[in-house]
Write an enzyme that holds these catalytic residues in place. Structure first.
Site, mmCIF file in Angstrom:
data_model
loop_
_atom_site.group_PDB
_atom_site.id
_atom_site.type_symbol
_atom_site.label_atom_id
_atom_site.label_comp_id
_atom_site.label_asym_id
_atom_site.label_seq_id
_atom_site.Cartn_x
_atom_site.Cartn_y
_atom_site.Cartn_z
ATOM 1 C CB CYS A 295 -0.890 -0.032 1.239
ATOM 2 S SG CYS A 295 -1.727 1.518 1.586
ATOM 3 C CE1 TYR B 151 -8.618 0.393 -0.895
ATOM 4 C CE2 TYR B 151 -9.460 -1.727 -0.205
ATOM 5 C CZ TYR B 151 -8.898 -0.515 0.103
ATOM 6 O OH TYR B 151 -8.615 -0.205 1.404
ATOM 7 C CD GLU C 234 -3.004 0.195 7.470
ATOM 8 O OE1 GLU C 234 -2.136 -0.683 7.702
ATOM 9 O OE2 GLU C 234 -3.309 0.538 6.313
HETATM 10 FE FE1 SF4 Z 1 -3.318 1.863 0.024
HETATM 11 FE FE2 SF4 Z 1 -5.873 2.588 -0.260
HETATM 12 FE FE3 SF4 Z 1 -3.997 3.501 -1.980
HETATM 13 FE FE4 SF4 Z 1 -4.697 0.979 -2.072
HETATM 14 S S1 SF4 Z 1 -6.028 2.689 -2.498
HETATM 15 S S2 SF4 Z 1 -2.627 1.756 -2.078
HETATM 16 S S3 SF4 Z 1 -5.105 0.515 0.058
HETATM 17 S S4 SF4 Z 1 -4.131 3.929 0.191
HETATM 18 FE FE FE Z 2 -7.116 1.419 2.016
#
Ligand code: SF4
Ligand code: FE
Length: 480
Positions: A98, A294, A255
Site C-alpha cells: 500500500c 482498489y 496503519e
Molecule cells: Fe493503500 Fe488505499 Fe492507496 Fe490501495 S487505495 S494503495 S489501500 S491507500
Molecule cells: Fe485502504
C-alpha cells in the site's frame, strides 16, 4: 513538485508524536519498522519525476493550471478517473504494498463536491476554504491522509447514545477562532508519512448528532494529535536486518490508531460543522472513490504476486505442468477482472455540480465487492503453486551459517540452475504478500478497507434500480 529526497526531508521537519512497541519513537523517518512504508509513499514522488510515467503520475491543476502530482489533483474528466486507476496499478507493481497516498486524494475529491453543495444549501463558505487548502497542498506537493473510520464502541448504538461520547470523533467546543475536537480514528493508513490529515465523519448522521458532523484538515504534528502504531504479522522481522526473511525489504504500508485529544482547528481548516444532511453524501463519495482505488492498487500488488508464483513454479520445476499453468491463468483472470471493474466505474464517471468527476457508484461498489474476494483466491492459488516451503524455510542467518548453510543450499535447491537463495527470496515474497506485513494491504484491507463487504452490498442494493429491471421483465412477459 517535490523530489523523493525533498519529500523525506520535509517529513523530518515534522514533530510527530508516535508510539510503537511501548515506546515513543524519536525518529519515525529512520525507524526500520516504519521506513519501508515511507519508501512506498516516496515512490509516488519518484515516478512523477520520470518521463515514462508523467502522463499517469501528473496532471494540470484546475486551480492554478500548473503541473501537479495526480495525488493532489481533483479529477476533471472520466479519463482522469481512468488514469488514476492506472497510476495505482503501476504503484502497486512497483511497491507490492500500500503506497498510502490515495486516501487523501479520495477524501479531497469527495470534499470538493460536498463542500460546494453544502455552501449552496446553507450559504456557508466551506468550498472556498477547501480550495485554499487544496491550492497549498498542490503547490507544496504535500501528502494528505484521509481519516474516516471512528472506533465506534457499541455498534448497536448511535454516536450520541454511546456510554462514552468520544467513541465517534466530535466537536467538544466551538470558539470564535475555531473548534476543539476529540475522538479517535482507527486503521489510519500512512499517517506517519503524511503532512496533513483530512478528517471526515464515518456514517450518515441525524439532526441530534450535529457535533459529530465535522470535517476538517489538521497538520499531522498539531498539538493534541498522536499516534499508536498498529502491529502487522511478522513486523519485527524488519528489525533483524535480513533482506530475505522480510520478503519485501524495501516497501510496505502502515496503519495507526490516531488520537485527537482536544485538537484545536481554526475555522479556515473546517469544511463541515453541524450540517448533518451533508454527511451521507461525503461518506458515500469518499467510499466510492476509495472502492474505485482498489481496482488499481490491489491489481498492481496482484501482478507482483502472480509474477512471484510463476517464478516459484519455474524454480520448483513445475512451470510446465498443466494444473500449474491453469492456476496461473486463473490468478490472471481474477486480477484482470478487478482491473476491469476499476476501469469501468471510472470510464462511466460523470461530472458533479461542482464540476469535478465522480465514479459510477454502482460499478465502484461492485469493484470493491470483488476485491473482498478475489485477492483471497489469488493468494490461495499462490500458496498452492509455491508449496509449503514458503512457511517452513530456515532463516537467512541459517543460510549464512558455516555449519547449516551448505546443507540449506544443497537440500532446498529446486531446479539445478537456480541458486537456492533466489528460490528462498521468491517464496518469502509470497509469504510477505499472503501472510506477512504486506498481507495487511493485500488481504485484510481488501476485506475491510473502504468499508467491509456488507457496506458495498447496501450500496449495490440502493443503486440496483430493481423497478427498472422488473419493468423490463413485465414488458417481455406481456404483463400490463
Ligand atoms: Fe493503500 Fe488505499 Fe492507496 Fe490501495 S487505495 S494503495 S489501500 S491507500
Ligand atoms: Fe485502504
Amino acid at each position: 513538485m517535490k523530489t523523493p529526497e525533498q519529500y523525506i526531508a520535509s517529513l523530518r521537519k515534522l514533530n510527530l508524536e508516535v508510539y510503537l512497541l511501548g515506546e515513543r519513537v524519536k525518529d519515525p523517518v529512520d525507524h526500520p519498522m516504519i521506513r519501508p512504508s515511507l519508501n512506498s509513499v516516496a515512490m509516488t514522488f519518484q515516478l512523477a519525476q520520470e518521463n515514462e510515467y508523467k502522463n499517469l503520475m501528473t496532471t494540470s491543476s484546475h486551480l492554478s493550471g500548473k503541473i501537479v502530482n495526480r495525488f493532489t489533483a481533483i479529477h476533471q474528466s472520466a479519463q482522469d478517473l481512468v488514469n488514476k486507476v492506472k497510476m495505482q496499478r503501476l504503484l502497486g507493481q512497483k511497491t507490492a504494498s500500500c503506497f498510502q497516498r490515495c486516501v487523501g486524494m479520495d477524501g479531497m475529491n469527495a470534499l470538493y463536491s460536498t463542500t460546494f453543495e453544502t455552501d449552496k444549501k446553507y450559504k456557508t463558505n466551506y468550498h472556498s476554504r477547501f480550495k485554499d487548502f487544496l491550492q497549498r497542498i498542490q503547490e507544496e506537493d504535500l501528502v494528505v491522509d484521509g481519516a474516516m473510520t471512528d472506533v465506534k464502541g457499541d455498534r448497536n448504538l448511535r454516536p450520541f447514545q454511546q456510554a462514552d461520547p468520544d467513541l465517534y470523533l466530535r466537536v467538544v467546543e466551538r470558539k470564535k477562532d475555531g473548534i476543539m475536537v476529540r475522538g479517535a480514528k482507527a486503521h489510519q493508513t500512512g499517517m506517519l508519512n503524511s503532512h496533513e490529515v483530512i478528517v471526515m465523519p464515518t456514517l450518515a448522521l441525524r439532526e441530534e448528532e450535529k457535533d459529530y458532523a465535522v470535517s476538517f484538515a489538521a497538520p499531522t504534528d498539531t498539538p493534541g494529535l498522536f499516534f499508536i502504531y498498529g502491529r502487522q504479522s511478522c513486523d519485527t522481522r524488519k528489525l533483524e536486518g535480513s533482506s530475505i526473511d522480510v520478503g519485501n525489504h524495501q516497501y510496505g504500508g502502515h496503519e495507526v490508531l490516531a488520537i485527537f485529544d482536544n485538537v484545536f482547528v481554526p475555522w479556515a481548516r473546517v469544511f463541515l460543522c453541524g450540517e448533518t444532511d451533508s454527511v451521507g453524501a461525503l461518506v458515500e463519495r469518499f467510499a466510492g472513490y476509495h472502492r474505485q482505488s482498489y481496482g488499481g492498487c490491489k491489481v498492481g500488488v496482484g501482478d507482483v504476486l502472480i509474477g512471484a508464483a510463476s517464478l516459484a513454479a519455474d524454480f520448483n520445476g513445475t512451470a510446465k505442468a498443466s494444473p500449474i499453468v491453469d492456476k496461473i491463468i486463473e490468478m490472471v483472470h481474477l486480477n484482470e477482472t478487478l482491473y476491469s471493474c476499476g476501469l469501468a466505474c471510472s470510464s462511466e464517471g460523470h461530472p458533479t455540480t461542482a464540476g469535478n468527476y465522480e465514479i459510477d457508484m454502482l460499478l465502484a461498489n461492485v469493484c470493491k465487492q470483488n476485491v473482498t474476494r478475489f485477492p483471497y483466491e489469488i493468494a490461495r492459488l499462490a500458496e498452492d503453486v509455491a508449496g509449503g516451503l514458503m512457511v517452513t524455510m530456515p532463516s537467512e542467518k541459517d543460510l549464512r551459517h558455516e555449519r547449516t548453510g551448505p546443507y540449506i543450499q544443497k537440500y532446498l535447491k529446486g531446479v539445478a540452475a537456480i541458486p537456492t537463495e533466489h528460490r528462498m527470496r521468491i517464496l518469502r515474497l509470497i509469504e510477505n504478500i499472503t501472510l506477512g506485513t504486506a498481507a495487511v494491504g493485500y488481504r485484510t484491507e481488501s476485506m475491510h478497507g473502504a468499508g467491509p463487504p456488507q457496506a458495498q452490498r447496501i450500496m449495490i442494493r440502493r443503486q440496483a434500480d430493481l423497478d427498472f429491471k422488473k419493468n423490463l421483465a413485465r414488458n417481455i412477459a406481456g404483463i400490463e
